[in-house]
Design a protein around this motif. Structure first.
Motif, PDB file in Angstrom:
ATOM      1  N   VAL A 135       0.853  -1.192   0.000  1.00  0.00           N
ATOM      2  CA  VAL A 135       0.000   0.000   0.000  1.00  0.00           C
ATOM      3  C   VAL A 135       0.885   1.237   0.000  1.00  0.00           C
ATOM      4  CG1 VAL A 135      -1.782   1.280   1.263  1.00  0.00           C
ATOM      5  CG2 VAL A 135      -1.797  -1.232   1.278  1.00  0.00           C
ATOM      6  N   TRP A 136       0.742   2.074  -1.019  1.00  0.00           N
ATOM      7  CA  TRP A 136       1.432   3.379  -1.029  1.00  0.00           C
ATOM      8  C   TRP A 136       0.450   4.423  -0.521  1.00  0.00           C
ATOM      9  CZ3 TRP A 136       0.874   7.372  -5.236  1.00  0.00           C
ATOM     10  CH2 TRP A 136       1.541   8.557  -4.872  1.00  0.00           C
ATOM     11  N   ASN A 137       0.761   5.017   0.633  1.00  0.00           N
ATOM     12  CA  ASN A 137      -0.113   6.063   1.155  1.00  0.00           C
ATOM     13  C   ASN A 137       0.425   7.426   0.741  1.00  0.00           C
ATOM     14  OD1 ASN A 137      -1.616   7.925   2.483  1.00  0.00           O
ATOM     15  ND2 ASN A 137      -1.568   6.898   4.471  1.00  0.00           N
ATOM     16  N   GLY A 138      -0.124   7.947  -0.333  1.00  0.00           N
ATOM     17  CA  GLY A 138       0.273   9.275  -0.815  1.00  0.00           C
ATOM     18  C   GLY A 138      -0.889  10.246  -0.704  1.00  0.00           C
ATOM     19  N   LEU A 139      -1.696  10.056   0.346  1.00  0.00           N
ATOM     20  CA  LEU A 139      -2.908  10.878   0.499  1.00  0.00           C
ATOM     21  C   LEU A 139      -2.591  12.242   1.090  1.00  0.00           C
ATOM     22  CD1 LEU A 139      -5.566   8.305   1.693  1.00  0.00           C
ATOM     23  CD2 LEU A 139      -5.473   9.534  -0.488  1.00  0.00           C
ATOM     24  N   SER A 140      -1.800  13.032   0.377  1.00  0.00           N
ATOM     25  CA  SER A 140      -1.486  14.337   0.936  1.00  0.00           C
ATOM     26  C   SER A 140      -2.456  15.366   0.382  1.00  0.00           C
ATOM     27  CB  SER A 140      -0.051  14.702   0.555  1.00  0.00           C
ATOM     28  OG  SER A 140      -0.031  15.811  -0.280  1.00  0.00           O
ATOM     29  N   GLY A 141      -2.773  16.357   1.201  1.00  0.00           N
ATOM     30  CA  GLY A 141      -3.606  17.456   0.729  1.00  0.00           C
ATOM     31  C   GLY A 141      -2.751  18.664   0.393  1.00  0.00           C
ATOM     32  N   LEU A 142      -1.493  18.404   0.024  1.00  0.00           N
ATOM     33  CA  LEU A 142      -0.562  19.510  -0.238  1.00  0.00           C
ATOM     34  C   LEU A 142      -0.692  20.007  -1.669  1.00  0.00           C
ATOM     35  CD1 LEU A 142       2.647  18.025   1.449  1.00  0.00           C
ATOM     36  CD2 LEU A 142       0.956  19.605   2.428  1.00  0.00           C
ATOM     37  N   ARG A 143      -0.586  21.318  -1.813  1.00  0.00           N
ATOM     38  CA  ARG A 143      -0.599  21.890  -3.161  1.00  0.00           C
ATOM     39  C   ARG A 143       0.817  22.066  -3.710  1.00  0.00           C
ATOM     40  NH1 ARG A 143      -5.088  22.935  -0.541  1.00  0.00           N
ATOM     41  NH2 ARG A 143      -7.043  23.009  -1.706  1.00  0.00           N
ATOM     42  N   LYS A 144       1.791  21.931  -2.837  1.00  0.00           N
ATOM     43  CA  LYS A 144       3.183  21.970  -3.276  1.00  0.00           C
ATOM     44  C   LYS A 144       3.923  20.814  -2.618  1.00  0.00           C
ATOM     45  CE  LYS A 144       3.842  26.846  -4.214  1.00  0.00           C
ATOM     46  NZ  LYS A 144       4.620  28.051  -3.880  1.00  0.00           N
ATOM     47  N   ASP A 145       4.616  20.011  -3.400  1.00  0.00           N
ATOM     48  CA  ASP A 145       5.371  18.887  -2.851  1.00  0.00           C
ATOM     49  C   ASP A 145       6.367  18.411  -3.901  1.00  0.00           C
ATOM     50  OD1 ASP A 145       6.359  16.688  -1.583  1.00  0.00           O
ATOM     51  OD2 ASP A 145       4.512  15.504  -1.682  1.00  0.00           O
ATOM     52  N   ASN A 146       7.557  19.003  -3.887  1.00  0.00           N
ATOM     53  CA  ASN A 146       8.567  18.642  -4.889  1.00  0.00           C
ATOM     54  C   ASN A 146       9.584  17.685  -4.284  1.00  0.00           C
ATOM     55  OD1 ASN A 146       7.443  20.124  -6.884  1.00  0.00           O
ATOM     56  ND2 ASN A 146       8.845  21.844  -6.757  1.00  0.00           N
ATOM     57  N   THR A 147       9.119  16.475  -3.964  1.00  0.00           N
ATOM     58  CA  THR A 147      10.034  15.517  -3.352  1.00  0.00           C
ATOM     59  C   THR A 147      10.259  14.338  -4.290  1.00  0.00           C
ATOM     60  OG1 THR A 147       8.122  14.603  -2.188  1.00  0.00           O
ATOM     61  CG2 THR A 147       9.503  16.135  -0.958  1.00  0.00           C
ATOM     62  N   GLY A 148      10.795  14.652  -5.456  1.00  0.00           N
ATOM     63  CA  GLY A 148      11.148  13.566  -6.378  1.00  0.00           C
ATOM     64  C   GLY A 148      10.095  13.310  -7.425  1.00  0.00           C
ATOM     65  N   TYR A 149      10.165  12.145  -8.062  1.00  0.00           N
ATOM     66  CA  TYR A 149       9.259  11.819  -9.173  1.00  0.00           C
ATOM     67  C   TYR A 149       7.814  11.895  -8.708  1.00  0.00           C
ATOM     68  CZ  TYR A 149      13.591   9.768 -10.940  1.00  0.00           C
ATOM     69  OH  TYR A 149      14.877   9.564 -11.333  1.00  0.00           O
ATOM     70  N   ASP A 150       6.925  12.315  -9.620  1.00  0.00           N
ATOM     71  CA  ASP A 150       5.521  12.454  -9.244  1.00  0.00           C
ATOM     72  C   ASP A 150       4.783  11.136  -9.460  1.00  0.00           C
ATOM     73  OD1 ASP A 150       2.901  13.140  -8.824  1.00  0.00           O
ATOM     74  OD2 ASP A 150       3.247  15.200  -9.497  1.00  0.00           O
ATOM     75  N   LEU A 151       4.722  10.321  -8.412  1.00  0.00           N
ATOM     76  CA  LEU A 151       4.078   9.010  -8.534  1.00  0.00           C
ATOM     77  C   LEU A 151       2.582   9.160  -8.772  1.00  0.00           C
ATOM     78  CD1 LEU A 151       5.979   7.199  -5.649  1.00  0.00           C
ATOM     79  CD2 LEU A 151       6.415   7.067  -8.105  1.00  0.00           C
ATOM     80  N   ARG A 152       2.004  10.189  -8.119  1.00  0.00           N
ATOM     81  CA  ARG A 152       0.561  10.411  -8.285  1.00  0.00           C
ATOM     82  C   ARG A 152       0.212  10.543  -9.771  1.00  0.00           C
ATOM     83  NH1 ARG A 152      -0.729  16.218  -6.709  1.00  0.00           N
ATOM     84  NH2 ARG A 152       0.518  16.410  -8.587  1.00  0.00           N
ATOM     85  N   ASP A 153       0.979  11.352 -10.474  1.00  0.00           N
ATOM     86  CA  ASP A 153       0.648  11.583 -11.876  1.00  0.00           C
ATOM     87  C   ASP A 153       0.928  10.380 -12.762  1.00  0.00           C
ATOM     88  OD1 ASP A 153      -0.582  13.944 -11.590  1.00  0.00           O
ATOM     89  OD2 ASP A 153       1.060  15.194 -12.292  1.00  0.00           O
ATOM     90  N   LEU A 154       1.726   9.427 -12.257  1.00  0.00           N
ATOM     91  CA  LEU A 154       1.906   8.181 -13.012  1.00  0.00           C
ATOM     92  C   LEU A 154       0.632   7.335 -12.955  1.00  0.00           C
ATOM     93  CD1 LEU A 154       5.290   6.393 -12.271  1.00  0.00           C
ATOM     94  CD2 LEU A 154       4.375   7.157 -14.460  1.00  0.00           C
ATOM     95  N   PHE A 155       0.036   7.286 -11.762  1.00  0.00           N
ATOM     96  CA  PHE A 155      -1.152   6.428 -11.620  1.00  0.00           C
ATOM     97  C   PHE A 155      -2.391   7.078 -12.236  1.00  0.00           C
ATOM     98  CE2 PHE A 155       1.620   4.632  -8.321  1.00  0.00           C
ATOM     99  CZ  PHE A 155       1.555   3.296  -8.686  1.00  0.00           C
ATOM    100  N   VAL A 156      -2.480   8.422 -12.172  1.00  0.00           N
ATOM    101  CA  VAL A 156      -3.626   9.094 -12.795  1.00  0.00           C
ATOM    102  C   VAL A 156      -3.515   8.868 -14.308  1.00  0.00           C
ATOM    103  CG1 VAL A 156      -4.751  11.310 -13.257  1.00  0.00           C
ATOM    104  CG2 VAL A 156      -3.825  10.839 -10.980  1.00  0.00           C
TER     105      VAL A 156
END
Ligand code: FAD
Length: 466
Positions: free
Chosen positions: A174-195
């Motif tokens: 389970v990858w918990n990437g449930l952040s409500g942040l509008r800015k988060d530049n901590t490496g590759y954007d995994l969220r946008d890979l799955f979307v």
């Protein structure tokens, strides 16, 4: 079978379906793809999804994630091998959290879009994702397909609304990437890979979505235009005069509305038939009176400039809903008319009139009497350019015999005009081979490398996208 027993112990016997009528999961919305599942599995929590994926991974059995089963490209139903597990997310439908101050909500993947919209509205906020399937499609499906809909012009696609994700990987972690942040530049954007990955990289189990203020007033109108050039000119005028208050700009050709009238004659048509009809919507932070005046001034100026020939402004919320109902009935009217050859395409707005003129002519020359259902989100440069067989013809036979030749004409023209073969519906099974031929070779290589890294056994929705 050992796997079925493991699935039963993961989610409970009642939620592993292997017999009886499974067509609700095995047959797609368009009734074009009918598969056969090894089992339909209905987990109720992220931990249960993870247990199901681990069991399938151990047995190397493929999984097809499914939400509301409203997808239009054959990506969410199993193939006919009887060897794929259909993972239905619809029992995971809770709103986990709504944070008013942060203007975000965290919802489970199986939450129906309309239920999520209603939860946001109850808190005085707007979830600005809206599509005709919103009463059935799910947040997980919306994100997996990066759905668009009718408010992209102002708020962007599902991707733009998503701040964080929870995902079960192909290994069952389970990858918990449930952040409500509008800015988060901590490496590759995994969220946008799955979307937008259409279930081929992992299972989305929950998402954090950003919300907007509710507009103080909404104004909706229909306008009749003599040509697509006139519609494009009206769009430019509406953008200049309404700015970000312009939230919807849809076009419908005469045949698409004629189909609605044929199959749903009870729906009122406030304007006489015109070559093109535009549905415009303004969502204003100021009051209703101000909004109405601004809208009417826009339409008067467009009338004077010859961009529109007639217009009808909704005088109440009911009338506004009736105008949207006309537009949103087109997909259903098409399906009542029979199968057609669908193209969900994106083009630069400026190229749309010449694309439609030349492609209509090429199709007519190749298939005399062919009927074109053209409608869509002109404000986003997104057309649903669908090809229906000639009047009185056999729709299924036309599709079977001519789909390849029709697609060649349409997609060659799309590419020549600098467009995309999929704007918002995704690739699924329908456009997989087309993607392989038309996508940049380097991009395809990178996509295959990502698939290999995230799903080395190839168990996540195989045969879709790639
Ligand atoms: P499904 O159909 O169940 O699945 C779609 C894809 O997503 C499949 O590949 C599936 O494997 C994958 N998937 C589903 N859930 C998950 C998950 N939790 N994790 C990983 N993968 C998952 N689309 C638009 O963009 N704009 C429109 O305006 C629009 N209008 C529509 C109107 C009608 C009448 C219909 C029937 C469809 C319309 N669509 C539109 C199509 C659109 O893609 C879907 O309605 C919606 O986004 C899919 O959601 P769903 O829950 O039904 O997904």
């Amino acid at each position: 079978m050992a796997l079925i027993e493991e699935l039963r112990s993961a989610v409970g016997t009642a939620h592993v379906l292997t017999e009886g009528d499974l067509s609700a999961w095995e047959l797609d919305w368009r009734r074009r793809w009918r598969g056969r599942a090894l089992a339909v599995v209905r987990p109720a929590s992220t931990a249960e999804v993870a247990a199901v994926v681990r069991a399938c991974a151990a047995h190397r059995v493929p999984l097809v994630p499914q939400g509301g089963n409203t997808g239009l490209v054959g990506g969410g139903v199993p193939d006919d091998s009887g060897e794929q597990v259909l993972l239905s997310l619809t029992r995971m439908n809770r709103v986990r959290e709504l944070d008013r101050a942060n203007a975000t909500m965290t919802v489970e993947a199986g939450c129906v879009l309309q239920a999520a919209q209603e939860a946001a509205a109850a808190a005085g906020l707007l979830l600005p994702l809206s599509l005709a399937a919103e009463g059935s499609c799910t947040i997980g499906g919306n994100l997996a397909t990066n759905a668009g809909g009718t408010q992209v012009l102002r708020y962007g696609t599902a991707r733009a609304l998503c701040l964080g994700l929870e995902v079960v990987t192909a290994a069952g972690e389970v990858w918990n990437g449930l952040s409500g942040l509008r800015k988060d530049n901590t490496g590759y954007d995994l969220r946008d890979l799955f979307v937008g990955s259409e279930g081929t990289l992992g299972v989305i189990t929950a998402a954090t979505l950003q919300l907007q203020p509710q507009p103080a007033a909404r104004t909706t109108a229909l306008a009749a235009c003599a040509s697509l050039e006139a519609c494009v000119a009206l769009l430019a005028r509406a953008r200049a005069s309404l700015g970000p208050a312009l939230t919807g700009f849809e076009v419908m050709n005469a045949f698409s509305l004629a189909l609605v009238t044929k199959h749903f004659p009870q729906l009122p048509r406030p304007l006489p038939a015109a070559p093109w009809t535009v549905l415009l919507e303004q969502s204003d932070a100021e009051g209703a009176e101000h909004a109405q005046q601004r809208f009417e001034a826009l339409l008067e100026a467009a009338l004077e400039a010859g961009e529109i020939d007639d217009a009808a402004v909704a005088a109440s919320i009911e009338q506004s809903k009736a105008l949207w109902h006309l537009r949103e009935s087109i997909p259903l009217a098409q399906s009542e008319e029979g199968l057609n050859i669908k193209h969900d395409i994106a083009l630069p707005v400026s190229s749309i009139p010449s694309f439609v003129a030349s492609t209509d002519a090429a199709l007519e020359a190749a298939f005399a009497g062919v009927r074109l259902v053209d409608f869509g989100h002109l404000g986003d440069g997104n057309l649903h350019y669908n090809v229906q067989c000639p009047e009185g013809g056999d729709a299924a036979a036309f599709l079977h015999e001519h789909e390849e030749a029709v697609n060649a004409i349409v997609y060659d023209a799309v590419i020549a005009h600098g467009g995309s073969i999929s704007a918002e519906h995704g690739i699924g099974a329908l456009k997989r081979d087309e993607l392989a031929q038309r996508k940049d070779a380097v991009a395809l290589g990178l996509m295959r490398a990502i698939k290999q890294a995230l799903d080395p056994q190839g168990i996540m929705n195989p045969g879709r996208v790639l």
